[in-house]
Design a protein around this motif. Structure first.
Motif, short mmCIF file in Angstrom:
data_model
loop_
_atom_site.label_atom_id
_atom_site.label_comp_id
_atom_site.label_asym_id
_atom_site.label_seq_id
_atom_site.Cartn_x
_atom_site.Cartn_y
_atom_site.Cartn_z
N TRP A 1 0.83 -1.20 0.00
CA TRP A 1 0.00 0.00 0.00
C TRP A 1 0.87 1.25 0.00
CZ3 TRP A 1 -5.42 -0.82 0.91
CH2 TRP A 1 -5.77 -2.10 1.36
N PHE A 2 0.41 2.30 -0.69
CA PHE A 2 1.08 3.59 -0.64
C PHE A 2 0.06 4.70 -0.42
CE2 PHE A 2 4.10 1.11 -3.21
CZ PHE A 2 5.29 1.41 -2.58
N TYR A 3 0.43 5.67 0.39
CA TYR A 3 -0.39 6.86 0.61
C TYR A 3 0.48 8.08 0.35
CZ TYR A 3 -2.25 10.77 3.34
OH TYR A 3 -2.66 12.02 3.74
N CYS A 4 0.01 8.95 -0.55
CA CYS A 4 0.75 10.16 -0.91
C CYS A 4 0.20 11.33 -0.11
CB CYS A 4 0.62 10.43 -2.41
SG CYS A 4 1.45 11.95 -2.93
N GLN A 5 0.96 11.75 0.88
CA GLN A 5 0.57 12.91 1.68
C GLN A 5 0.88 14.20 0.94
OE1 GLN A 5 2.81 14.15 5.39
NE2 GLN A 5 0.97 13.30 6.35
N LYS A 6 2.03 14.22 0.28
CA LYS A 6 2.45 15.40 -0.48
C LYS A 6 3.07 14.94 -1.78
CE LYS A 6 3.59 19.72 -1.35
NZ LYS A 6 2.55 20.69 -1.76
N ALA A 7 2.42 15.28 -2.90
CA ALA A 7 2.93 14.88 -4.21
C ALA A 7 4.11 15.76 -4.62
CB ALA A 7 1.83 14.95 -5.26
N ALA A 8 4.99 15.22 -5.45
CA ALA A 8 6.12 16.00 -5.97
C ALA A 8 5.62 17.01 -6.99
CB ALA A 8 7.13 15.06 -6.60
N SER A 9 6.32 18.12 -7.08
CA SER A 9 5.97 19.13 -8.08
C SER A 9 6.42 18.71 -9.48
CB SER A 9 6.62 20.48 -7.71
OG SER A 9 8.03 20.33 -7.61
N ALA A 10 7.38 17.79 -9.54
CA ALA A 10 7.86 17.28 -10.83
C ALA A 10 8.52 15.93 -10.63
CB ALA A 10 8.86 18.25 -11.45
N GLY A 11 8.37 15.05 -11.62
CA GLY A 11 9.06 13.76 -11.58
C GLY A 11 8.71 12.94 -10.36
N SER A 12 9.67 12.11 -9.90
CA SER A 12 9.57 11.37 -8.64
C SER A 12 8.44 10.35 -8.64
CB SER A 12 9.41 12.34 -7.46
OG SER A 12 10.27 13.44 -7.55
N GLN A 13 8.02 9.89 -9.82
CA GLN A 13 6.89 8.98 -9.89
C GLN A 13 7.23 7.60 -9.33
OE1 GLN A 13 8.38 10.38 -12.62
NE2 GLN A 13 6.87 11.33 -13.97
N THR A 14 6.24 6.96 -8.72
CA THR A 14 6.32 5.54 -8.42
C THR A 14 6.04 4.79 -9.71
OG1 THR A 14 5.70 5.81 -6.11
CG2 THR A 14 5.26 3.66 -7.10
N THR A 15 6.71 3.68 -9.92
CA THR A 15 6.52 2.88 -11.13
C THR A 15 5.89 1.54 -10.78
OG1 THR A 15 8.78 2.02 -10.94
CG2 THR A 15 8.44 3.95 -12.34
N VAL A 16 5.11 1.00 -11.71
CA VAL A 16 4.53 -0.34 -11.54
C VAL A 16 4.74 -1.12 -12.83
CG1 VAL A 16 2.81 0.25 -9.78
CG2 VAL A 16 2.25 0.55 -12.19
N CYS A 17 4.90 -2.42 -12.67
CA CYS A 17 5.17 -3.28 -13.83
C CYS A 17 4.49 -4.62 -13.60
CB CYS A 17 6.68 -3.47 -13.98
SG CYS A 17 7.17 -4.47 -15.39
N ASP A 18 3.61 -5.00 -14.52
CA ASP A 18 2.83 -6.22 -14.39
C ASP A 18 3.67 -7.43 -14.77
OD1 ASP A 18 0.95 -8.25 -14.45
OD2 ASP A 18 -0.60 -7.01 -15.39
N GLY A 19 3.92 -8.29 -13.79
CA GLY A 19 4.74 -9.48 -14.02
C GLY A 19 4.15 -10.46 -15.01
N TYR A 20 2.82 -10.46 -15.18
CA TYR A 20 2.20 -11.29 -16.21
C TYR A 20 2.72 -10.87 -17.59
CZ TYR A 20 -1.48 -13.00 -12.98
OH TYR A 20 -2.19 -13.59 -11.97
N ARG A 21 2.70 -9.57 -17.84
CA ARG A 21 3.11 -9.06 -19.15
C ARG A 21 4.60 -9.29 -19.40
NH1 ARG A 21 1.88 -3.05 -19.68
NH2 ARG A 21 2.30 -3.48 -21.88
N VAL A 22 5.41 -9.13 -18.34
CA VAL A 22 6.85 -9.35 -18.51
C VAL A 22 7.13 -10.79 -18.89
CG1 VAL A 22 9.10 -9.31 -17.36
CG2 VAL A 22 7.46 -7.48 -16.92
N TRP A 23 6.53 -11.74 -18.15
CA TRP A 23 6.78 -13.15 -18.42
C TRP A 23 6.39 -13.52 -19.85
CZ3 TRP A 23 9.77 -16.74 -16.78
CH2 TRP A 23 9.52 -18.09 -17.02
#
Length: 275
Positions: free
Chosen positions: A84-106
């Protein structure tokens, strides 16, 4: 619509469908985030190197460099079901969290690479200080014993005779463990294989693990290069807004982070189990 309208089964159904769920536009703070995590989990886990904010959430602090794709605690025998992630304060630029679906990679890896990972599991070997493994054990035992009184035997009991993990006690009660697991494996909801692991993952708060095939042989550079290239191609950015919450199936998806551009970004993390 409020968060209270999402019962546990609804949340899990959404997660099963997509692998991650973004909750946006709700009146969230650390207390309501923690309450929602508890309501949708059987028990809470943690990263023993992070600082708690309350009894569920931990502040994400892993420096400013990019963080490679990984499953949370994926290089240990204590893989949580949910991240789980909760964003209390978002970045003004960049700094994104990334996600990658392991089904698609395999499904996108070459036949030869899938064959290599099908024929042999991978092994993580790592040194862990006493304070960190004690803290992990304390929370896995749900506070049934004071942290400072937890022994190596308690840790072995948590492993419950696992044939996938070996460990040894070192000086100053540190440990070294070796954990063997499939690079691709079934998930929380499905027997379909997902390439969800920590081959590309970080070691910000720990000694970097040694990652090999299960027989101790090196994973060829060509395979690692393909894994990195395919995974990056399948990676999506989460563009945070203040108050966002994201739930990730930690058995199916890997996650990471782009480089921190705005140091005022404030994200909290929680780890938990369904059953």
């Amino acid at each position: 619509i409020s968060l209270s309208s999402f019962d546990k089964q609804t949340v899990l159904d959404l997660l099963k469908k997509s692998g991650f769920v973004l909750f946006r536009g709700f009146d969230l703070n650390l207390d309501t985030f923690s309450s929602f995590v508890r309501a949708n989990s059987s028990r809470v886990s943690l990263d023993p190197a992070r600082t708690f904010s309350g009894d569920v959430a931990q502040k994400v602090d892993a420096g400013y460099d990019p963080v490679g794709l990984h499953c949370e605690n994926g290089n240990s025998p204590f893989l949580p079901d949910l991240c789980w992630f909760y964003c209390q304060k978002a970045a003004s630029a960049g700094s994104q969290t990334t996600v990658c679906d392991g089904y698609r990679v395999w499904d996108s890896l070459s036949e030869s690479t899938r064959k290599a990972f099908s024929e042999q599991k991978i092994m993580y070997t790592r040194y862990v200080e006493k304070e960190k493994w004690q803290k992990m054990a304390f929370h896995l035992m749900q506070g049934k014993k004071p942290q400072e009184n937890i022994t190596y035997d308690d840790l072995l009991a948590l492993l419950n005779g696992s044939t996938h993990t070996t460990s040894k006690l070192l000086e100053e009660d540190a440990i070294e463990y070796a954990f063997t697991v499939g690079a691709a494996h079934s998930t929380l909801f499905d027997d379909r294989l997902s390439f969800a692991n920590s081959l590309l993952g970080p070691s910000y708060n720990y000694q970097k693990p040694r990652i090999t095939f299960a027989d101790g042989s090196a994973i060829p550079d060509s395979i690692m290069a393909e894994v990195a290239e395919v995974s990056e191609r399948m990676t999506e950015n989460l563009e945070w807004q203040d108050g966002d919450m994201v739930l990730i199936d930690n058995t199916r998806l890997m996650h990471g982070r782009r480089a921190i551009i705005d140091p005022h970004r404030t994200i909290f993390n929680a780890l938990s189990y369904v059953n």
